[in-house]
Design an enzyme around this catalytic site. Sequence first.
Site, PDB file in Angstrom:
ATOM      1  N   TYR A 191       8.996  -4.535 -11.974  1.00 17.66           N
ATOM      2  CA  TYR A 191       7.881  -4.786 -11.494  1.00 17.66           C
ATOM      3  C   TYR A 191       6.929  -4.502 -11.779  1.00 17.66           C
ATOM      4  O   TYR A 191       5.145  -4.894 -11.582  1.00 17.66           O
ATOM      5  CB  TYR A 191       8.342  -4.341 -10.170  1.00 17.66           C
ATOM      6  N   GLU A 227       0.308   3.666  -9.582  1.00 18.33           N
ATOM      7  CA  GLU A 227       0.019   2.370  -9.501  1.00 18.33           C
ATOM      8  C   GLU A 227       0.127   2.088  -7.659  1.00 18.33           C
ATOM      9  O   GLU A 227       1.264   2.896  -7.635  1.00 18.33           O
ATOM     10  CB  GLU A 227       1.163   1.511 -10.094  1.00 18.33           C
ATOM     11  N   CYS A 270      10.637   1.348  -2.909  1.00 17.98           N
ATOM     12  CA  CYS A 270       9.419   2.755  -3.390  1.00 17.98           C
ATOM     13  C   CYS A 270       9.398   3.565  -1.702  1.00 17.98           C
ATOM     14  O   CYS A 270       9.290   4.549  -1.221  1.00 17.98           O
ATOM     15  CB  CYS A 270       7.929   2.006  -3.061  1.00 17.98           C
ATOM     16  N   LYS A 291      12.649   5.849  -0.830  1.00 16.25           N
ATOM     17  CA  LYS A 291      12.397   7.230  -1.917  1.00 16.25           C
ATOM     18  C   LYS A 291      11.331   8.588  -2.327  1.00 16.25           C
ATOM     19  O   LYS A 291      11.095   9.627  -2.274  1.00 16.25           O
ATOM     20  CB  LYS A 291      12.230   6.143  -3.506  1.00 16.25           C
TER      21      LYS A 291
HETATM   22  P1  NAD Z   1      11.664  -1.328 -12.617  1.00 14.29           P
HETATM   23  O1  NAD Z   1      13.372  -0.773 -12.274  1.00 14.29           O
HETATM   24  O2  NAD Z   1      11.598  -2.549 -12.385  1.00 14.29           O
HETATM   25  O3  NAD Z   1      11.470  -0.560 -13.446  1.00 14.29           O
HETATM   26  C1  NAD Z   1      12.017  -0.110 -14.922  1.00 14.29           C
HETATM   27  C2  NAD Z   1      12.591  -0.481 -16.120  1.00 14.29           C
HETATM   28  O4  NAD Z   1      12.047   0.858 -17.262  1.00 14.29           O
HETATM   29  C3  NAD Z   1      13.720  -0.632 -16.106  1.00 14.29           C
HETATM   30  O5  NAD Z   1      13.781  -2.423 -16.824  1.00 14.29           O
HETATM   31  C4  NAD Z   1      14.617   0.114 -17.147  1.00 14.29           C
HETATM   32  O6  NAD Z   1      15.494  -0.253 -17.677  1.00 14.29           O
HETATM   33  C5  NAD Z   1      13.668   0.913 -17.866  1.00 14.29           C
HETATM   34  N1  NAD Z   1      13.787   2.293 -18.359  1.00 14.29           N
HETATM   35  C6  NAD Z   1      14.485   3.097 -17.733  1.00 14.29           C
HETATM   36  N2  NAD Z   1      14.366   4.861 -19.068  1.00 14.29           N
HETATM   37  C7  NAD Z   1      13.885   3.654 -19.619  1.00 14.29           C
HETATM   38  C8  NAD Z   1      13.814   4.063 -21.202  1.00 14.29           C
HETATM   39  N3  NAD Z   1      13.758   5.947 -21.146  1.00 14.29           N
HETATM   40  N4  NAD Z   1      13.104   3.475 -21.863  1.00 14.29           N
HETATM   41  C9  NAD Z   1      13.154   2.660 -22.103  1.00 14.29           C
HETATM   42  N5  NAD Z   1      13.148   1.566 -20.977  1.00 14.29           N
HETATM   43  C10 NAD Z   1      13.158   2.730 -19.424  1.00 14.29           C
HETATM   44  O7  NAD Z   1      11.459   0.008 -11.934  1.00 14.29           O
HETATM   45  P2  NAD Z   1      10.100   0.078 -10.840  1.00 14.29           P
HETATM   46  O8  NAD Z   1       9.903  -1.118  -9.786  1.00 14.29           O
HETATM   47  O9  NAD Z   1       9.057  -1.325 -12.033  1.00 14.29           O
HETATM   48  O10 NAD Z   1       9.390   0.696 -10.856  1.00 14.29           O
HETATM   49  C11 NAD Z   1       8.936   1.630 -11.758  1.00 14.29           C
HETATM   50  C12 NAD Z   1       7.776   3.153 -11.369  1.00 14.29           C
HETATM   51  O11 NAD Z   1       6.950   2.882 -10.775  1.00 14.29           O
HETATM   52  C13 NAD Z   1       8.760   3.799 -10.391  1.00 14.29           C
HETATM   53  O12 NAD Z   1       8.510   5.610 -10.419  1.00 14.29           O
HETATM   54  C14 NAD Z   1       8.245   3.418  -9.177  1.00 14.29           C
HETATM   55  O13 NAD Z   1       8.482   3.925  -7.827  1.00 14.29           O
HETATM   56  C15 NAD Z   1       6.581   2.814  -9.485  1.00 14.29           C
HETATM   57  N6  NAD Z   1       6.145   2.286  -8.632  1.00 14.29           N
HETATM   58  C16 NAD Z   1       6.836   0.840  -8.203  1.00 14.29           C
HETATM   59  C17 NAD Z   1       6.065  -0.247  -7.911  1.00 14.29           C
HETATM   60  C18 NAD Z   1       6.900  -1.512  -7.434  1.00 14.29           C
HETATM   61  O14 NAD Z   1       5.813  -2.708  -6.631  1.00 14.29           O
HETATM   62  N7  NAD Z   1       7.885  -1.847  -7.323  1.00 14.29           N
HETATM   63  C19 NAD Z   1       4.514   0.011  -7.570  1.00 14.29           C
HETATM   64  C20 NAD Z   1       4.424   1.166  -7.558  1.00 14.29           C
HETATM   65  C21 NAD Z   1       4.463   2.327  -8.266  1.00 14.29           C
HETATM   66  C1  UGA Z   2       4.683  -0.382  -1.198  1.00 15.93           C
HETATM   67  C2  UGA Z   2       2.770  -0.636  -0.916  1.00 15.93           C
HETATM   68  O1  UGA Z   2       2.077  -1.227  -0.052  1.00 15.93           O
HETATM   69  C3  UGA Z   2       2.300  -0.417  -2.715  1.00 15.93           C
HETATM   70  O2  UGA Z   2       0.346  -0.110  -2.267  1.00 15.93           O
HETATM   71  C4  UGA Z   2       3.051   0.361  -3.254  1.00 15.93           C
HETATM   72  O3  UGA Z   2       2.702   0.574  -4.534  1.00 15.93           O
HETATM   73  C5  UGA Z   2       4.737   0.289  -3.536  1.00 15.93           C
HETATM   74  O4  UGA Z   2       5.545   0.239  -2.750  1.00 15.93           O
HETATM   75  C6  UGA Z   2       5.001   1.238  -4.352  1.00 15.93           C
HETATM   76  O5  UGA Z   2       4.363   1.930  -4.543  1.00 15.93           O
HETATM   77  O6  UGA Z   2       6.704   1.023  -4.895  1.00 15.93           O
HETATM   78  P1  UGA Z   2       5.686  -2.865  -1.981  1.00 15.93           P
HETATM   79  O7  UGA Z   2       6.683  -1.869  -0.815  1.00 15.93           O
HETATM   80  O8  UGA Z   2       6.037  -3.786  -2.426  1.00 15.93           O
HETATM   81  O9  UGA Z   2       4.714  -1.959  -1.772  1.00 15.93           O
HETATM   82  O10 UGA Z   2       5.672  -3.638  -0.299  1.00 15.93           O
HETATM   83  P2  UGA Z   2       5.100  -4.075   0.943  1.00 15.93           P
HETATM   84  O11 UGA Z   2       4.479  -5.034   1.401  1.00 15.93           O
HETATM   85  O12 UGA Z   2       4.217  -2.382   1.092  1.00 15.93           O
HETATM   86  O13 UGA Z   2       6.173  -3.607   2.283  1.00 15.93           O
HETATM   87  C7  UGA Z   2       7.026  -2.669   1.972  1.00 15.93           C
HETATM   88  C8  UGA Z   2       7.490  -2.996   3.747  1.00 15.93           C
HETATM   89  O14 UGA Z   2       7.787  -3.176   4.495  1.00 15.93           O
HETATM   90  C9  UGA Z   2       8.526  -4.892   3.409  1.00 15.93           C
HETATM   91  O15 UGA Z   2      10.093  -4.122   3.704  1.00 15.93           O
HETATM   92  C10 UGA Z   2       7.596  -5.835   4.182  1.00 15.93           C
HETATM   93  O16 UGA Z   2       8.351  -6.421   4.759  1.00 15.93           O
HETATM   94  C11 UGA Z   2       7.658  -4.273   5.510  1.00 15.93           C
HETATM   95  N1  UGA Z   2       6.060  -4.227   6.063  1.00 15.93           N
HETATM   96  C12 UGA Z   2       5.291  -4.578   5.250  1.00 15.93           C
HETATM   97  C13 UGA Z   2       6.570  -4.228   7.154  1.00 15.93           C
HETATM   98  O17 UGA Z   2       7.346  -4.032   8.590  1.00 15.93           O
HETATM   99  N2  UGA Z   2       4.893  -4.366   8.561  1.00 15.93           N
HETATM  100  C14 UGA Z   2       3.844  -4.145   8.053  1.00 15.93           C
HETATM  101  O18 UGA Z   2       3.103  -4.286   8.628  1.00 15.93           O
HETATM  102  C15 UGA Z   2       4.257  -4.428   6.296  1.00 15.93           C
END
Ligand code: NAD
Ligand code: UGA
Length: 471
Positions: free
Chosen positions: A13, A163, A274, A277
């Site tokens: 993602y 991010e 996130c 965690k």
């Molecule tokens: P995700 O699970 O969608 O993607 C991670 C990918 O990494 C998986 O497809 C997995 O197969 C791959 N992977 C793992 N180990 C590997 C390796 N050694 N070599 C190659 N590929 C490998 O995770 P995500 O949601 O993209 O999140 C990634 C990181 O970013 C996390 O630390 C998360 O906390 C952070 N983050 C996520 C979001 C979000 O909105 N999802 C936003 C901000 C930060």
């Molecule tokens: C959140 C943060 O907003 C991002 O800045 C961050 O990068 C990301 O986590 C991450 O580290 O993964 P995300 O989880 O994608 O993003 O979505 P949010 O919009 O934050 O919503 C999180 C949860 O809170 C959802 O279930 C949403 O429905 C809920 N929420 C959000 C509420 O219940 N009330 C609100 O007012 C806002």
Amino acid sequence: MPVQSICCIGAGYVGGPTCAVIAAKCPHITVTVTDSNAARIEQWNSDILPIYEPGLEELVKRCRGVNLFFSTDVKGAVKKADLIFISVNTPTKVKGAAGEVGLAPDLQYVELAARTIAREAKEGLTLVVEKSTVPVRAAATISEMLASANRPGVSFQVLSNPEFLSEGTAIKNLLHPDRVLIGGENQQAISDLADIYAAWVPRERILETSTWSSELSKLVANALLAQRISSINAASELCEMTGANVSEVAKAVGMDSRIGPKFLNPSIGFGGSCFHKDIMSLVYLCKHYHLPENAEYWQDIINMNTHQRVRFCRKIVSSLFNTVSHKKIAVFGFAFKKDTGDTRESSSIVVADYLIGEGAEVFIYDPKVPDRQILTDLKLPQITKEISPGVITPEGIVDKSVHICRDPYDAARGAHAVVVCTEWDEFTTLDYQVIYDSMQKPAFLFDGRMILNHDTLMKIGFRVHCIGKSL
Ligand code: NAD
Ligand code: UGA
């Protein structure tokens, strides 16, 4: 030397959307997004991308095969890269020492990525950028792993570049970020990374800090965002007791410019991969540094979230004359929020699981979540089991009690209750008269997102329950 070739390890993602935007904004840079999951890479190279994000498909289709590539060849891409993003998952530990399970992040994927980079990086300097959310001082561990390969002529600079995108608005967030945060100790390395973002982000929004401040800022940002939700959810229960209306309270407090109006939507609790965690990671850090009061403070954000989920589930059962056994319940929405197909830690899983556990038949509709994902989530929930620990709905019961529906009308037909779990826009424009006419009477509607017009629903005849307002 300006960066010409980027490798991203982790096509999830974060990795996918981030690299699509970089490729679109920096045509002179070759961006290769790699993943060990071959099925995921195949999807990135197909017409149906592995994740749904508004605006993503158009960007990928424009850049793919030009300067954006998706590959399972991690080593090959690492060998050619000037800069490598580590964008792998960092889930909470499920195995290990008692004090770590459920708290500390599992850094095995970060370590694997770092070891691959250490072995395969080209001669000369490679920038290694932590994009994944990691604990404070993770950069030191990564540097140590990189150095331990001890390859003459090969050197690294590690930067922290967390991010902040949100799912459902990822492309918008990446194109117009509030800030880009870069933490590091080497000014040239920081400038090389900043120059990439400067192709589309105003320089004053690119913030440079120490590595440790950058790593910690990410955890604190998520904790503060989640804390706002838990605070308004705490207020919502008090509203229900006192006759106040949480939407009016949120508006009134949010108009204070020091507080601001965003992130004050009451809900059935926050989900997503996130918040839970990252707060647990913060709690773990506090415990590690012997700060029990701090640990407890952050932990309470999670406790309130659990409480909000539990009381919503209990409200459904108690309103339905204290039993949902053999009753048909329609669940509208399974994603953890609108505009994404992601279900990780979704409150819908908790609600559906609770209702099934109480003997209900659950009819689920979500516009973006694949059927198999819903079934997997209910059979083998990856969600933190807070409500009924140890109760993992057995596979057979899920097959018998869960029905996945093609549209919301189908889900509601013959139901005793509709439960709105995700705030999809399409739920606000449904014909609720048609839905009401097709349901058992009395027909109940639980608005877990406060997105519907409750007066209209009550005029139709629904018995409406919502969050933070007694009706
Ligand atoms: P995700 O699970 O969608 O993607 C991670 C990918 O990494 C998986 O497809 C997995 O197969 C791959 N992977 C793992 N180990 C590997 C390796 N050694 N070599 C190659 N590929 C490998 O995770 P995500 O949601 O993209 O999140 C990634 C990181 O970013 C996390 O630390 C998360 O906390 C952070 N983050 C996520 C979001 C979000 O909105 N999802 C936003 C901000 C930060
Ligand atoms: C959140 C943060 O907003 C991002 O800045 C961050 O990068 C990301 O986590 C991450 O580290 O993964 P995300 O989880 O994608 O993003 O979505 P949010 O919009 O934050 O919503 C999180 C949860 O809170 C959802 O279930 C949403 O429905 C809920 N929420 C959000 C509420 O219940 N009330 C609100 O007012 C806002």
